[in-house]
Each structure stands twice: as structure tokens, then as C-alpha cells.
Design a protein around this motif. Sequence first.
Motif, PDB file in Angstrom:
ATOM      1  N   SER A  83       0.842  -1.197   0.000  1.00 51.27           N
ATOM      2  CA  SER A  83       0.000   0.000   0.000  1.00 51.27           C
ATOM      3  C   SER A  83       0.875   1.243   0.000  1.00 51.27           C
ATOM      4  O   SER A  83       1.999   1.225   0.517  1.00 51.27           O
ATOM      5  CB  SER A  83      -0.923   0.022   1.232  1.00 51.27           C
ATOM      6  OG  SER A  83      -0.191   0.368   2.395  1.00 51.27           O
ATOM      7  N   LEU A 105       6.565  -5.664  -7.196  1.00 52.81           N
ATOM      8  CA  LEU A 105       5.329  -5.112  -7.741  1.00 52.81           C
ATOM      9  C   LEU A 105       4.508  -6.142  -8.496  1.00 52.81           C
ATOM     10  O   LEU A 105       3.278  -6.057  -8.537  1.00 52.81           O
ATOM     11  CB  LEU A 105       5.651  -3.938  -8.670  1.00 52.81           C
ATOM     12  CG  LEU A 105       6.411  -2.774  -8.023  1.00 52.81           C
ATOM     13  CD1 LEU A 105       6.876  -1.786  -9.073  1.00 52.81           C
ATOM     14  CD2 LEU A 105       5.541  -2.089  -6.973  1.00 52.81           C
ATOM     15  N   VAL A 112      -0.373  -9.059  -9.612  1.00 52.94           N
ATOM     16  CA  VAL A 112       0.013  -7.679  -9.308  1.00 52.94           C
ATOM     17  C   VAL A 112       0.032  -7.489  -7.795  1.00 52.94           C
ATOM     18  O   VAL A 112      -0.970  -7.710  -7.116  1.00 52.94           O
ATOM     19  CB  VAL A 112      -0.959  -6.686  -9.969  1.00 52.94           C
ATOM     20  CG1 VAL A 112      -0.609  -5.254  -9.556  1.00 52.94           C
ATOM     21  CG2 VAL A 112      -0.905  -6.826 -11.482  1.00 52.94           C
ATOM     22  N   ASP A 115      -0.189  -1.604  -7.010  1.00 51.05           N
ATOM     23  CA  ASP A 115      -0.903  -0.900  -8.069  1.00 51.05           C
ATOM     24  C   ASP A 115      -0.229   0.436  -8.378  1.00 51.05           C
ATOM     25  O   ASP A 115       0.843   0.755  -7.857  1.00 51.05           O
ATOM     26  CB  ASP A 115      -2.374  -0.711  -7.709  1.00 51.05           C
ATOM     27  CG  ASP A 115      -2.582   0.131  -6.451  1.00 51.05           C
ATOM     28  OD1 ASP A 115      -1.645   0.859  -6.039  1.00 51.05           O
ATOM     29  OD2 ASP A 115      -3.694   0.072  -5.882  1.00 51.05           O
ATOM     30  N   GLU A 116      -0.896   1.259  -9.210  1.00 53.49           N
ATOM     31  CA  GLU A 116      -0.277   2.521  -9.636  1.00 53.49           C
ATOM     32  C   GLU A 116      -0.066   3.491  -8.479  1.00 53.49           C
ATOM     33  O   GLU A 116       0.845   4.322  -8.508  1.00 53.49           O
ATOM     34  CB  GLU A 116      -1.121   3.185 -10.726  1.00 53.49           C
ATOM     35  CG  GLU A 116      -2.487   3.679 -10.302  1.00 53.49           C
ATOM     36  CD  GLU A 116      -3.577   2.617 -10.402  1.00 53.49           C
ATOM     37  OE1 GLU A 116      -4.769   3.007 -10.372  1.00 53.49           O
ATOM     38  OE2 GLU A 116      -3.243   1.408 -10.501  1.00 53.49           O
ATOM     39  N   HIS A 117      -0.870   3.368  -7.432  1.00 54.53           N
ATOM     40  CA  HIS A 117      -0.699   4.240  -6.267  1.00 54.53           C
ATOM     41  C   HIS A 117       0.554   3.849  -5.476  1.00 54.53           C
ATOM     42  O   HIS A 117       1.265   4.714  -4.957  1.00 54.53           O
ATOM     43  CB  HIS A 117      -1.943   4.176  -5.380  1.00 54.53           C
ATOM     44  CG  HIS A 117      -3.203   4.554  -6.085  1.00 54.53           C
ATOM     45  ND1 HIS A 117      -3.433   5.841  -6.552  1.00 54.53           N
ATOM     46  CD2 HIS A 117      -4.289   3.814  -6.437  1.00 54.53           C
ATOM     47  CE1 HIS A 117      -4.625   5.888  -7.139  1.00 54.53           C
ATOM     48  NE2 HIS A 117      -5.153   4.674  -7.088  1.00 54.53           N
TER      49      HIS A 117
END
Length: 265
Positions: A83, A105, A112, A115-117
Amino acid sequence: MTPAVALTVAGTDSGGAAGIAADLATFAALGVHGACVVTAVTAQDTTGIRDVHPVPLASVESQLDAVLDDLPVAAVKTGMLGSPEVVELLARRLAGRPLVVDPVLVATSGAVLGDEHVVAAYRAHLLPVATVVTPNAHEAGVLLGRATDPATAAAALADTGPAVVLTGGGAHGPDDTCTDWLALPGQRPVARTHRSVPTRNDHGTGCTFSAALAAHLARGADLDAAVHHAGLFTVRQLDASRRWSLGRGRGPVAHTTHNPAGEPT
């Protein structure tokens, strides 16, 4: 003598090949006492990841407090963080320490894990305070937001602040070698060639290399020597497991000792 202490901040692997299991086994093999902070509990085996249970941020911070308040941590290695909040926490709390960031990642199976965050948090917070980052080519492309050749990727990531070891993975050269790229901020990347090991028993290789790198830094090695010895250790462990038959998928890199029965050496 009292051993140096290294800390791993990562997820579990119920199959014992990667994550916390690989890190602690590697620390022990290299004579370093291992402490751990668990960021996620995964249900996984050699075929893939079945479930991921993130550990709440408050619990991650409590674990980190427990270790740092009590033990003289000489180096830290991060793996799966899960996170952006955990990424930011570690960047804030670990800045100034020898810090090896393995940007986990995407799993070997393709799952996955960030994520992109999470990727954005790595770029903004963790990479600038890391001592060294150890992505493979795919992870480097995700962090940069574009695919490029390994040398260019290593140099571009180094421009964000840390040293970079972009690992060559299982790419076999014509002379049975593969090439990693070591890049320091503001310098041209340097090719580091080593023997490749043709094997499907490679689950946990990235964790093992980055943990070995952290162990050598904890014992006082400079970065160049730590990279060299971590590479030698990882090749040796891949060699040890290449004829194993464990699991139905990509088997584990060896985390066994060379003297399992305890015979005199």
C-alpha cells in the motif's frame, strides 16, 4: 561475537520460497541476525498466489517500533509493501539507514502486488531515501513508466537518488552469462556479468539477492563489494537447487545450508 542485525520488511510466502522466508534464511546463511516486519500474509505456492491479506498500517508500524526500539539494526531490506501508506511510513522512518529496496510489484506468476498508487509512492517517497534499489527489467519499466534498455533504465532510476542494481534475471547470454547493471547517481552504468544458471527453480531469486545485499551491508561491506558477494551467493543457491523437484510450478531457489546434518567442517 554478536552478529550484525538486518531487518526485512516484506510479505510472507506460505511456500517458503520468497518474501520473509527467503530473507530470514539468507540473513542466517550469511551470519546476520534477522528481524522482520510483516506487511502482508499471502497464500501462495510454486504455481502462483491464491490470496493476499494486507497487514493494517498500525500493525506494521507497531512491528517496526518493536524492532527499532530494541535492536541495533545495521541494514534494512524491503520487499512486498502492498500500500502507498506503508511505502510512505517506511520512507519516513527508515531514511538515513542503509536501505535496500526490492520493488516487489509483480509476482513471478504475474499477480500484481503493487498498483499505480504504490508505484507513485515508491517514486515520490521511497526511492529518494533508498541506498540501493534492485529491480528486474520489468519492475524498472513500471517504476519509470516506460520500457527501455537495461542500462538506460538503471541510469534513469539512479537519477532519482539511489544506487541501482538492475538484475538480469534468467536471460542467458551466448557464453552462459547474464548481465546486471550497477548505476550510481550521476555516473555511467557499469555492466556486472556473472554466470547464469539454467533452472526453473528460481522462485525467490530477487528476494535472495536483495537480502544478501542487505546482509553484506549490515556486516560493513561497501556497496560494490556487497553487490559482488550477493551475486555470488545467489548464483550458488540457484546452482544448489537446479536439480530439485519441489512443487508443480517454478520451484524455490535453495535456502538450505551446505551442512544440514551438522557434521564437523
